[in-house]
Structures are given as structure tokens and as C-alpha cells.
Motif scaffolding. Structure first.
Motif, PDB file in Angstrom:
ATOM      1  N   UNK A  89      19.466  30.626  89.289  1.00  0.00           N
ATOM      2  CA  UNK A  89      18.655  29.419  89.454  1.00  0.00           C
ATOM      3  C   UNK A  89      18.913  28.779  90.819  1.00  0.00           C
ATOM      4  N   UNK A  90      20.168  28.767  91.236  1.00  0.00           N
ATOM      5  CA  UNK A  90      20.511  28.199  92.547  1.00  0.00           C
ATOM      6  C   UNK A  90      19.832  28.988  93.657  1.00  0.00           C
ATOM      7  N   UNK A  91      19.857  30.317  93.526  1.00  0.00           N
ATOM      8  CA  UNK A  91      19.223  31.162  94.542  1.00  0.00           C
ATOM      9  C   UNK A  91      17.708  30.991  94.533  1.00  0.00           C
ATOM     10  N   UNK A  92      17.097  30.993  93.338  1.00  0.00           N
ATOM     11  CA  UNK A  92      15.639  30.878  93.230  1.00  0.00           C
ATOM     12  C   UNK A  92      15.150  29.515  93.700  1.00  0.00           C
ATOM     13  N   UNK A  93      15.935  28.488  93.451  1.00  0.00           N
ATOM     14  CA  UNK A  93      15.544  27.137  93.851  1.00  0.00           C
ATOM     15  C   UNK A  93      15.855  26.865  95.324  1.00  0.00           C
ATOM     16  N   UNK A  94      16.505  27.836  95.961  1.00  0.00           N
ATOM     17  CA  UNK A  94      16.893  27.698  97.367  1.00  0.00           C
ATOM     18  C   UNK A  94      17.755  26.457  97.586  1.00  0.00           C
ATOM     19  N   UNK A  95      18.696  26.257  96.679  1.00  0.00           N
ATOM     20  CA  UNK A  95      19.601  25.105  96.771  1.00  0.00           C
ATOM     21  C   UNK A  95      21.040  25.526  97.078  1.00  0.00           C
ATOM     22  N   UNK A  96      21.227  26.805  97.421  1.00  0.00           N
ATOM     23  CA  UNK A  96      22.576  27.288  97.703  1.00  0.00           C
ATOM     24  C   UNK A  96      23.211  26.507  98.857  1.00  0.00           C
ATOM     25  N   UNK A  97      22.422  26.203  99.880  1.00  0.00           N
ATOM     26  CA  UNK A  97      22.968  25.492 101.036  1.00  0.00           C
ATOM     27  C   UNK A  97      23.497  24.115 100.633  1.00  0.00           C
ATOM     28  N   UNK A  98      22.823  23.475  99.666  1.00  0.00           N
ATOM     29  CA  UNK A  98      23.272  22.162  99.188  1.00  0.00           C
ATOM     30  C   UNK A  98      24.629  22.273  98.506  1.00  0.00           C
ATOM     31  N   UNK A  99      24.811  23.333  97.708  1.00  0.00           N
ATOM     32  CA  UNK A  99      26.065  23.501  96.971  1.00  0.00           C
ATOM     33  C   UNK A  99      27.161  24.137  97.818  1.00  0.00           C
ATOM     34  N   UNK A 100      26.824  24.487  99.058  1.00  0.00           N
ATOM     35  CA  UNK A 100      27.828  25.013  99.986  1.00  0.00           C
ATOM     36  C   UNK A 100      28.127  24.018 101.100  1.00  0.00           C
ATOM     37  N   UNK A 101      27.407  22.884 101.116  1.00  0.00           N
ATOM     38  CA  UNK A 101      27.605  21.864 102.148  1.00  0.00           C
ATOM     39  C   UNK A 101      28.930  21.139 101.917  1.00  0.00           C
ATOM     40  N   UNK A 102      29.439  20.417 102.936  1.00  0.00           N
ATOM     41  CA  UNK A 102      30.745  19.756 102.815  1.00  0.00           C
ATOM     42  C   UNK A 102      30.877  18.820 101.620  1.00  0.00           C
ATOM     43  N   UNK A 103      29.807  18.131 101.231  1.00  0.00           N
ATOM     44  CA  UNK A 103      29.909  17.247 100.065  1.00  0.00           C
ATOM     45  C   UNK A 103      30.628  15.955 100.410  1.00  0.00           C
ATOM     46  N   UNK A 104      31.428  15.413  99.479  1.00  0.00           N
ATOM     47  CA  UNK A 104      31.756  16.012  98.179  1.00  0.00           C
ATOM     48  C   UNK A 104      30.705  15.715  97.113  1.00  0.00           C
TER      49      UNK A 104
END
Length: 219
Positions: A89-104
Motif C-alpha cells: 500500500x505504501x508503494x502503490x500510494x507513493x508515500x514511501x518518501x514520507x515514511x522515510x523522511x526525517x520526521x519524527x
């Protein structure tokens, strides 16, 4: 007991007076040949401090896989065998970059079994290219700004009189309550999800593995 005579007291006063003599009369210690400069410790921002702490923590295993504190949320989710649907779902939604960003950030990660409890065919529909906006909202609804531990969730529930409110990245809120020792998340539709594996710390936040999929307002 011996009585201190007046003459003895006078002699002691003279000795003490000598100790308090002017500096010119006292021995002066030699200055060191080299004085190393004092360097102030570098100040860590919230993200860097979180990453430093996560790198040394011993995380619970998820689906039998080691969750390394030196990896991002996106990478650890991809390594967990019971979070494969979420990773898709993360890959299909193209949200991987969000979950790999510094955050927190804090992520409530539904297991594969949680997705299996959705209506038949729902996962395939969500993963379809035409439904990407809906999938993006669904993934974002499982993300909350800031790193929030299980103890902090419990503290928020207690401070709020039994029900705390979390604002998600998607915008709709989640309600946090307790059922005994268990922490319960309730979405805006009334669906409940329980935290199964808490406090999986990553370089950019915290993951709590949950047993239900949380759904925002999609109408």
C-alpha cells in the motif's frame, strides 16, 4: 574534657590569620603549559536526537524479523513479513518518501491479518491505480506527527479523562482509549484497532503494530 586555654585560642587565631594572608605571601601554582580549548557539545534537533536514541535501542521483533533502529519506518515495514500488504500500500500510494523522511512521525501499522478482515476484494480495489487518491488518504490516516510512545498514549488518555484525540496527517482524528492494559484506536467510522506490538523505534519515528485497518471519511 580538657579546657582550651586562652593562650591556646590566641595561638590558633594567629595560625588561621596566617592562612588568610594576602595572595602575595602565598605560594602561586604554576600555570599549565597548554590549556585545551573548550568546545560546546553539538545540539541535536528533535529528529537527530530520536535517530541517535533509536540506533542503540533493542526493538521488539515484528513478524519474527528484527527491526533495526538504524533504519527508517519505510525500510523496517518492508522487512517485516506480516506487514507486506501495508508495504504494498505504501508503494502503490507513493508515500514511501514520507515514511522515510526525517520526521519524527508515529505510524500505526496494520498487519496482513488486519487487511484480510476487510471486505472481500477491498484490498485489490485499494491497490488499483484508479484508487490511488483513496489509498493515499488511507495510508496517511495511520500516520500522526511526532514520536509518541505507548506510555505517552496512555498518559494522554488519562489526562483527557479516558479518551484522547490524535490528529492524523490525513486530517481526520483518531480516538485513543484503554481496555484494561490494551490501547485501543477508534476511527471516525467507529472501527476499533488494538495495539499489538508497541514502541518499535526507527530513525524517523515510532511504529505501533495494530490489528485493525483504520478508515477515514471517504464519502
Amino acid at each position: 574534657m580538657k579546657t582550651v586555654t586562652r593562650s591556646a585560642t590566641f595561638a590558633l587565631a594567629i595560625v588561621l590569620a596566617g592562612c588568610a594572608a594576602a595572595p602575595s605571601r602565598l605560594a602561586t601554582p604554576a600555570a599549565p603549559a597548554y590549556i585545551p580549548p573548550v568546545t560546546a557539545p553539538a545540539t541535536l534537533n528533535a529528529s537527530a536526537a530520536l535517530a541517535a536514541a533509536a540506533a542503540t535501542v533493542t526493538n521488539p521483533r515484528v513478524g519474527g524479523a528484527a527491526m533495526l533502529g538504524t533504519r527508517t519506518i519505510a525500510d523496517n515495514c518492508a522487512a517485516a513479513p506480516n506487514l507486506r500488504t501495508l508495504s504494498r500500500a505504501i508503494a502503490s500510494a507513493e508515500t514511501r518518501s514520507t515514511l522515510a523522511a526525517p520526521g519524527p512521525i508515529t505510524v500505526f501499522a496494520p498487519t496482513d491479518q488486519a487487511f484480510d478482515r476487510l471486505a472481500v476484494g477491498a484490498v485489490d480495489q485499494l491497490l488499483a491505480l484508479t484508487n490511488r487518491p483513496t489509498l493515499q488518504r488511507l495510508v496517511a490516516y495511520h500516520v500522526v506527527p511526532g514520536a509518541i510512545t505507548l506510555d505517552q498514549l496512555r498518559a494522554r488518555v488519562a489526562a483527557s479523562g479516558g479518551a484522547a484525540r490524535l490528529t492524523t496527517v490525513e486530517g481526520d482524528p483518531l480516538t485513543v482509549t484503554r481496555d484494561g492494559e490494551a490501547v485501543v484506536l477508534t476511527d471516525v467510522n467507529g472501527n476499533k484497532s488494538f495495539v499489538e506490538t508497541p514502541d518499535v523505534q526507527q530513525t524517523n519515528g515510532i511504529v505501533h503494530v495494530v490489528n485493525g485497518v483504520l478508515v477515514p471519511r471517504l464519502g
